[in-house]
Design an enzyme around this catalytic site. Structure first.
Site, PDB file in Angstrom:
ATOM      1  N   GLU A  42       0.825  -1.208   0.000  1.00  0.00           N
ATOM      2  CA  GLU A  42       0.000   0.000   0.000  1.00  0.00           C
ATOM      3  C   GLU A  42       0.860   1.259   0.000  1.00  0.00           C
ATOM      4  O   GLU A  42       0.541   2.241  -0.666  1.00  0.00           O
ATOM      5  CB  GLU A  42      -0.927   0.012   1.218  1.00  0.00           C
ATOM      6  CG  GLU A  42      -2.131  -0.879   1.094  1.00  0.00           C
ATOM      7  CD  GLU A  42      -3.104  -0.402   0.029  1.00  0.00           C
ATOM      8  OE1 GLU A  42      -4.104   0.233   0.374  1.00  0.00           O
ATOM      9  OE2 GLU A  42      -2.841  -0.649  -1.168  1.00  0.00           O
TER      10      GLU A  42
ATOM     11  N   THR B 193      -6.339   9.198  -5.324  1.00  0.00           N
ATOM     12  CA  THR B 193      -6.259   8.939  -3.887  1.00  0.00           C
ATOM     13  C   THR B 193      -5.369   9.945  -3.183  1.00  0.00           C
ATOM     14  O   THR B 193      -5.715  10.474  -2.123  1.00  0.00           O
ATOM     15  CB  THR B 193      -5.737   7.512  -3.639  1.00  0.00           C
ATOM     16  OG1 THR B 193      -6.658   6.586  -4.223  1.00  0.00           O
ATOM     17  CG2 THR B 193      -5.607   7.224  -2.158  1.00  0.00           C
TER      18      THR B 193
END
Length: 315
Positions: A137, A190
């Site tokens: 991530e 994001t």
């Protein structure tokens, strides 16, 4: 660590996720039945990890092993188990939209880690894989948050109690809880969505948010759908992020009028989701929101799901 026979090839599926779950920024998430990503992984004679095929990404994802979350996570796994030169070939099949707010990078990362672990005989437990998933991530979006990778890897509804040390807790899922997810075809990066968030928040707002998180967790334990519904309010993050999502407040009005328990942003958006007490009602909510978006010339994908308690699986 298990001592199981090594396989030559494995194909796995890892699910998409809804993170934040409205009031639980960076700490709450749950897995979906669909969409998700698939990975085929096999041993090869030559040393090193190699991506030999990616489909469904429109050419957006890097092919270099150290830059792609799937292969980079596999490299980290091999280093951890002391076999860094093992030869691995990877095929990635993106079956979910990139940049959707549904944990696309997390699903790929989890699929890669679950596949290599299965291929080599489950040398690590799922909880032991979780720190490696966080590294994936961090590579994908610059921040090692667990609210996507934890539910994708462990299945179900998860709460990240602490990051240092990492402490992830499984929460119960009421039996009738279903989810309607709508992904509008608009771009909400994001990193941009995260950069918009205020670094300091008013104490009054924080207290209200803490109460909502506690209420949601309590509602899950008590199978109290009304408590779940009235706890799913975000006073800190959503007001800022909603600006980036066309028709957000109109979609929420429609969802609640149809009978949803909640409505909010999935992850950083642009996907939105609603909880309902049945799959049929979830389908009605999704269809009503889709109609609203289409009326405003916005295409979208819709998904109806229960909370996926299984997580990744071998196909």
């Amino acid at each position: 660590m298990k001592n199981v026979r090594v396989k030559q090839e494995v194909k796995v599926f890892a699910p998409a996720t809804v993170a934040n779950v409205i009031c639980g920024y960076d700490i709450l998430g749950f897995a979906l039945d669909r969409p998700g990503d698939e990975v085929i992984m096999r041993l090869k004679d030559e040393p090193g990890v190699e991506i030999v095929n990616i489909e469904g990404d429109d050419g957006l994802l890097p092919r270099r092993a150290e830059k792609n979350t799937v292969s980079a996570s596999v490299q980290n796994y091999l280093k951890q188990i002391g076999q860094p030169d093992l030869g691995i070939e990877i095929e990635l099949f993106k079956q979910m939209p990139i940049g959707s707010g549904l944990g696309s990078s997390a699903a790929s990362t989890v699929a890669g880690l679950f596949a290599i672990n299965q291929l080599l005989g489950e040398k690590l437990t799922r909880k032991e894989l979780l720190p490696l998933a966080l590294k994936g991530e961090e590579l994908a979006c610059g921040y090692p948050h667990a609210d996507n990778v934890a539910p994708s890897l462990l299945g179900g509804f998860t709460l990240v109690r602490s990051y240092e040390p990492l402490d992830v807790i499984h929460l119960p899922v009421p039996p009738d809880l279903h989810c309607a997810v709508v992904f509008p075809h608009v771009d909400v990066p994001t990193r941009d969505a995260r950069d918009m968030i205020r670094k300091n928040v008013p104490l009054k707002g924080a207290v209200k948010q803490w109460g909502n998180i506690a209420g949601l967790v309590s509602g899950l334990f008590m199978n109290d759908y009304d408590l779940i519904s009235r706890s799913m309010e975000d006073v800190l993050i959503e007001p800022t992020r909603a600006i980036l999502i066309p028709e957000f407040y109109e979609m929420r009005k429609i969802a609640m009028e149809v009978g949803a328990l909640s409505f909010g942003i999935s992850g950083s958006g642009p996907s939105v989701f609603s909880f309902t007490k049945s799959a049929e009602l979830a389908a009605e909510v999704a269809e009503a929101i889709k109609y609203q978006l289409n009326q405003n010339e916005i295409e979208c994908n819709t998904y109806i799901s229960s909370v996926n308690t299984e997580g990744p699986k071998v196909l």
